[in-house]
Design an enzyme around this catalytic site. Structure first.
Site, PDB file in Angstrom:
ATOM      1  N   ASP A 272       0.482  -0.920   0.328  1.00  0.00           N
ATOM      2  CA  ASP A 272       0.018  -0.274  -0.336  1.00  0.00           C
ATOM      3  C   ASP A 272       0.625   1.276  -0.252  1.00  0.00           C
ATOM      4  O   ASP A 272       0.237   2.435   0.361  1.00  0.00           O
ATOM      5  CB  ASP A 272      -1.578   0.099   1.387  1.00  0.00           C
ATOM      6  CG  ASP A 272      -2.567  -0.239   0.800  1.00  0.00           C
ATOM      7  OD1 ASP A 272      -2.358  -0.959  -0.467  1.00  0.00           O
ATOM      8  OD2 ASP A 272      -3.336  -0.767   1.459  1.00  0.00           O
ATOM      9  N   ASP A 331       3.645  -9.081   9.311  1.00  0.00           N
ATOM     10  CA  ASP A 331       3.675  -7.665   8.578  1.00  0.00           C
ATOM     11  C   ASP A 331       5.546  -7.823   8.370  1.00  0.00           C
ATOM     12  O   ASP A 331       5.985  -8.876   8.098  1.00  0.00           O
ATOM     13  CB  ASP A 331       3.752  -6.886  10.505  1.00  0.00           C
ATOM     14  CG  ASP A 331       2.295  -6.925  10.992  1.00  0.00           C
ATOM     15  OD1 ASP A 331       1.604  -7.033   9.930  1.00  0.00           O
ATOM     16  OD2 ASP A 331       1.840  -6.091  11.577  1.00  0.00           O
ATOM     17  N   ASP A 333       7.987  -6.394   9.286  1.00  0.00           N
ATOM     18  CA  ASP A 333       9.330  -6.632  10.145  1.00  0.00           C
ATOM     19  C   ASP A 333       9.333  -7.826  11.145  1.00  0.00           C
ATOM     20  O   ASP A 333      10.167  -7.919  11.314  1.00  0.00           O
ATOM     21  CB  ASP A 333       8.887  -5.151  10.649  1.00  0.00           C
ATOM     22  CG  ASP A 333       8.103  -6.023  12.164  1.00  0.00           C
ATOM     23  OD1 ASP A 333       6.915  -5.901  12.006  1.00  0.00           O
ATOM     24  OD2 ASP A 333       8.059  -4.837  13.785  1.00  0.00           O
ATOM     25  N   ASP A 425      -7.422  -6.959  14.018  1.00  0.00           N
ATOM     26  CA  ASP A 425      -7.136  -8.341  14.182  1.00  0.00           C
ATOM     27  C   ASP A 425      -8.005  -9.066  15.145  1.00  0.00           C
ATOM     28  O   ASP A 425      -8.514 -10.107  15.178  1.00  0.00           O
ATOM     29  CB  ASP A 425      -5.437  -8.437  14.072  1.00  0.00           C
ATOM     30  CG  ASP A 425      -5.583  -7.602  15.853  1.00  0.00           C
ATOM     31  OD1 ASP A 425      -5.654  -6.511  15.905  1.00  0.00           O
ATOM     32  OD2 ASP A 425      -3.697  -7.368  15.106  1.00  0.00           O
TER      33      ASP A 425
END
Length: 693
Positions: A272, A331, A333, A425
Site C-alpha cells: 500500500d 507484518d 518487520d 485482528d
C-alpha cells in the site's frame, strides 16, 4: 662581589636639611588629584622659604570646592546608571529572544495531536488549579496556619477568613466525592490485581504440569526425496506493508525460504506504499525471488481504503484464493523461521473446528534502549501469561495481527476482514469466537520482529491498540448478547476481555495515580493510604516482570513508566469509547530494520540454484543506489505537552506533600513527576528521525 653602598648622596641630603634648604625647586612643585598629602617634616618645622632655590614636594587637590565635588559625584552616578540601564536592556533583549526561541521550539516540536484536544485543555486547567492552591498553601504555611488553623469566627484579616472558608469547603464538599472516587478506583485496582494474580497462577500450573497443545502429526525436517505433496496443504502467505523501506527485504526473504514445497505455497506482497521509490524497490525484490522459482506476486492498491484490513480483504477477493486452505500473515518487520509452516500447520490436522494458530513474538532489539526493555516486560507477560493461559483454558484470545495461521474457511464464515475499527485482528478474532471456532497458542514457536525504539512511534502504536478495543466493544456488544455461545463465554468477553483488561486498567491507573493522588495532597481529608501508593503497585510490578526475569533491575522504571503511559492509554480509551476523531487514526509503526537481512539472503543463496544470474541477487541497498535515492537523517526530540503538564502537576503536588511531611506520598509523586518530565521531553528511547529524499 656586590658593589659597596654609596653614602655620599645621603650625607649631602642630610647636610642640606640641617642648613634649612629645601631640596626641590619651586618651579618643580607637583600637584595631584588626591587629597592634600604634605611632607610631615616640612610642615611641622615650618621649612617653607619662598626665596630658597629648593622647596618641599606638595601634593594637593587642585580644587576643594564642595559644589564641584557634588557635581562630579552626580555625573559619576549618572554614568553608572546609564551603564546599568544599558546592561539591563541587553539582558531584557536576550531574555525576550530566548523566550521567543523556546516558544517557537515548543510549537515546532510539540506533538500535533495534543495542543488542541479537550483532554489537554483539561490537564492544563488542572495544572493552573494546583499551582494556585500551592501558592495559597505556602502563604498559609509561613503564616503558621497549618499548625493552628484559623476559623471564620476568629479571623481578623481577609486572607485569614478566606483560608478558613477554604478549609471548611474542602472538608464538607470536596473531600467526600474525591474520597468516593478514590475508593472506587481502589476497588477496581484490587479486582484487576486479582485477575493478574489468577493469570500468573494459571501460567505456573501450565509450567508445572507441562501442558502444551499437541499436534496430530509432524513434518520431517528438511526436504526428503519420498515426500508426498498431498500431505502438504495449500498455504497462502500474505505480507501487508506500507512504505516499509527499512524492513521489506527481511520479511520477503524470510517467507521465500520457508521449508515448504514451492508448488504448495503462494506469497502475496500486499503493498500500500504511496512512495514510488519504495514501490520500485519492493517490485525489484519480488522479481528477484520470482527468478529463483518462488511463487510470489506483487499487489498494489491505487486507493488505500480501510488501511490494513482493506488491504487484506482486497487480497482475499482474488479468484485463486479458493484453491488454498490456510493463510499465514506476517507484518513487514516479521521474520519467521524456515520451519514456521511445518510447526504450525500440523495443529490443524484432525481439528476441523480450529480457526487460528498464533505464535509468539521474539524481539531482535529488546536490549536496544530503556524503552525497548520496558516494552519487552509488557509483551513477555502478554504472550507468556495472558495468551498462553487463555489458549489452554478457554481456547480464545485476541489475534495479534501477525505471526499466525488462519483457516480460510473460518475467515469467510465470520465475515472476513472489516475496516470498521483500527484493531481488525481483534475484530476477526471476536467474530470467529462467536461463531464457535477455537484458537491455539503455540508458545514454543517464535517469530522475530522489532519493537518501536522511539517514544513517538510507541505512543502512536499504543493509542491505536487501546482506542480500537473500545470501538469494537461499542459495535459488537449487542452481537455478543445475541450470539449462541454459552453465557460463560459471553461473560468472559464482556467483563474480562473488554471491560477489565481494556477499559478498567487504563481508567484506574490514570485516574488514581495522576488525578486523585495529586489532589489529595491539597485535600488531605481524602488522603490515600500508603499501601495503595506503594505496596500493591510494587507487588503487581513483580508479577508482571516474572516472565522476563532478566528485567528485574528495571522494576522501578517499569512501574513509573506504566503510570506515565496511562495518560496515552486513557486518552485512547476515551476516544474510542465516545468516537472522538483521533480514535480512527491509523499510523504505521516506524521500523528501523534492526533485523539482519544478510543472514537470510545468505541462506537463500546457499539453497538456490547456482545457475541464476548474478544480477538477480542484488540487494535492496544496491537497488536503492541504482535508483539514486538519497536520504538525510536528522535526529531531534519532540515535546509532549500532556506529559509535561502532568509532570508539573505531580511535582507541584510533591511540594505540597513535603509541607505535610507525607514521606511515602512525597517520594512517589516526586519520582513519578520526574518520569513524566523525562517522557515529555522525549528523553527515553531514540529521538525522532526526520528524513528527506
Amino acid at each position: 662581589m656586590p658593589r659597596p653602598p654609596n653614602y655620599e648622596f645621603q650625607d649631602w641630603w642630610n647636610k642640606q636639611r640641617e642648613n634649612g634648604h629645601d631640596v626641590v625647586p619651586e618651579k618643580y612643585e607637583c600637584t595631584t588629584n588626591s587629597d592634600n598629602i604634605n611632607n610631615n617634616n616640612t610642615n611641622n618645622n615650618n621649612h617653607h622659604h619662598p626665596n630658597s632655590p629648593f622647596l618641599t614636594v606638595e601634593i594637593r587637590n587642585p580644587s576643594s570646592d564642595p559644589a564641584v565635588d557634588k557635581e562630579m559625584r552626580a555625573r559619576s552616578v549618572r554614568q553608572l546608571s546609564g551603564i546599568y540601564l544599558l546592561k539591563l536592556q541587553q539582558i531584557a533583549y536576550s531574555v525576550v529572544y530566548a523566550v521567543i526561541y523556546v516558544v517557537r521550539t515548543i510549537q515546532s516540536r510539540s506533538a500535533s495531536d495534543s495542543s488542541h484536544s479537550r483532554f489537554y485543555r483539561a490537564i492544563k486547567w488542572m495544572l493552573i488549579l494546583v499551582i494556585s492552591l500551592l501558592c495559597f498553601e505556602l502563604a498559609a504555611y509561613f503564616k503558621g496556619w497549618h499548625f493552628s488553623p484559623p476559623t471564620a469566627e476568629t479571623a481578623e484579616l481577609m486572607v485569614e477568613f478566606v483560608y478558613a472558608t477554604w478549609l471548611q469547603v474542602r472538608a464538607d464538599y470536596l473531600a467526600p466525592p474525591l474520597k468516593s472516587l478514590g475508593h472506587t478506583c481502589i476497588v477496581l485496582f484490587l479486582i484487576q490485581s486479582l485477575d493478574r494474580l489468577v493469570l500468573v497462577i494459571g501460567c505456573a500450573w501450565i509450567k508445572f504440569k507441562k501442558v502444551k497443545p499437541k499436534a496430530a502429526m509432524a513434518y520431517p525436517v528438511g526436504k526428503g526425496d519420498d515426500e508426498d505433496l498431498e500431505d502438504y496443504p495449500m498455504v497462502l502467505v500474505q505480507i501487508p506493508m506500507c512504505n516499509e523501506r527499512e524492513v521489506y527485504g527481511q520479511s520477503i526473504a524470510a517467507v521465500c525460504i520457508q521449508d515448504w514445497p514451492k508448488e504448495r505455497m503462494l506469497v502475496q506482497i500486499l503493498d500500500d506504499s504511496d512512495d514510488l521509490d519504495v514501490q520500485l524497490l519492493i517490485k525489484a525484490e519480488v522479481l528477484k525471488w520470482q527468478q529463483r522459482g518462488v511463487h510470489i506476486i506483487y499487489r498494489h492498491r491505487l486507493i488505500r481504503s480501510g488501511y490494513k484490513a482493506g488491504n487484506l480483504n482486497s487480497a482475499m477477493g482474488c479468484d485463486y484464493v479458493k484453491d488454498y486452505e490456510f493463510v499465514a500473515i506476517f507484518d513487514a518487520d516479521f521474520q519467521p523461521t524456515p520451519d514456521f509452516l511445518k510447526k504450525t500447520i500440523p495443529y490443524f490436522k484432525g481439528n476441523d473446528d480450529l480457526a487460528l494458530v498464533q505464535t509468539r513474538w521474539s524481539f531482535v532489539n529488546k536490549d536496544e534502549n530503556l524503552l525497548t526493555r520496558l516494552q519487552n516486560i509488557n509483551l513477555s507477560f502478554h504472550f507468556e501469561v495472558e495468551q498462553q493461559v487463555n489458549g489452554v483454558f478457554i481456547n480464545f484470545f485476541g489475534f495479534n495481527g501477525t505471526a499466525g495461521v488462519w483457516r480460510i474457511k473460518a475467515l469467510e464464515e465470520c465475515g472476513g476482514w472489516l475496516d470498521r475499527t483500527t484493531v481488525e485482528d481483534m475484530d476477526i478474532a471476536v467474530r470467529a469466537h462467536l461463531c464457535g471456532w477455537k484458537f491455539v497458542y503455540v508458545n514454543d514457536v517464535k517469530c522475530l520482529c522489532e519493537l518501536p525504539e522511539s517514544y513517538e512511534a510507541y505512543k502512536k502504536q499504543q493509542h491505536r491498540w487501546h482506542s480500537g478495543p473500545m470501538q469494537l466493544f461499542r459495535m459488537c456488544f449487542i452481537d455478543i448478547i445475541r450470539s449462541k455461545v454459552s453465557w460463560a463465554k459471553k461473560a468472559n468477553l464482556i467483563f474480562l476481555f473488554f471491560l477489565l483488561r481494556k477499559l478498567v486498567l487504563p481508567f484506574y491507573s490514570f485516574t488514581l495515580f495522576c488525578i486523585i493522588l495529586p489532589l489529595t495532597m491539597f485535600i488531605p481529608e481524602a488522603e490515600l493510604p500508603a499501601w495503595v501508593v506503594s505496596y500493591v503497585p510494587g507487588f503487581m510490578s513483580i508479577l508482571n516482570i516474572l516472565p522476563a526475569p532478566r528485567s528485574f533491575p528495571f522494576i522501578v522504571p517499569y512501574l513509573l513508566f506504566e503510570n506515565t503511559m496511562s495518560v496515552t492509554k486513557f486518552n485512547a480509551m476515551i476516544s474510542g469509547l465516545f468516537r472522538f476523531g483521533s480514535s480512527y487514526e491509523w499510523i504505521v509503526t516506524k521500523k528501523l530494520g534492526r533485523s539482519s537481512e544478510a543472514d537470510l539472503v545468505a541462506f537463500a543463496e546457499k539453497e538456490s540454484d547456482s545457475t541464476f544470474p548474478r544480477s538477480t541477487s542484488e540487494s535492496g541497498i544496491a537497488q536503492m543506489n541504482r535508483l539514486g535515492v538519497t536520504r538525510k537523517t536528522e535526529r531531534r526530540n519532540k515535546l509532549y505537552r500532556k506529559e509535561l503538564a502532568l509532570a508539573f502537576i505531580l511535582l507541584t503536588a510533591s511540594v505540597r506533600s513535603l509541607l505535610s511531611a507525607q514521606g511515602m506520598h512525597f517520594y512517589f509523586l516526586l519520582f513519578q513527576g520526574i518520569s513524566f518530565l523525562l517522557v515529555g521531553l522525549d528523553l527515553i528511547g531514540e529521538q525522532v528521525n526526520t528524513t528527506s529524499s
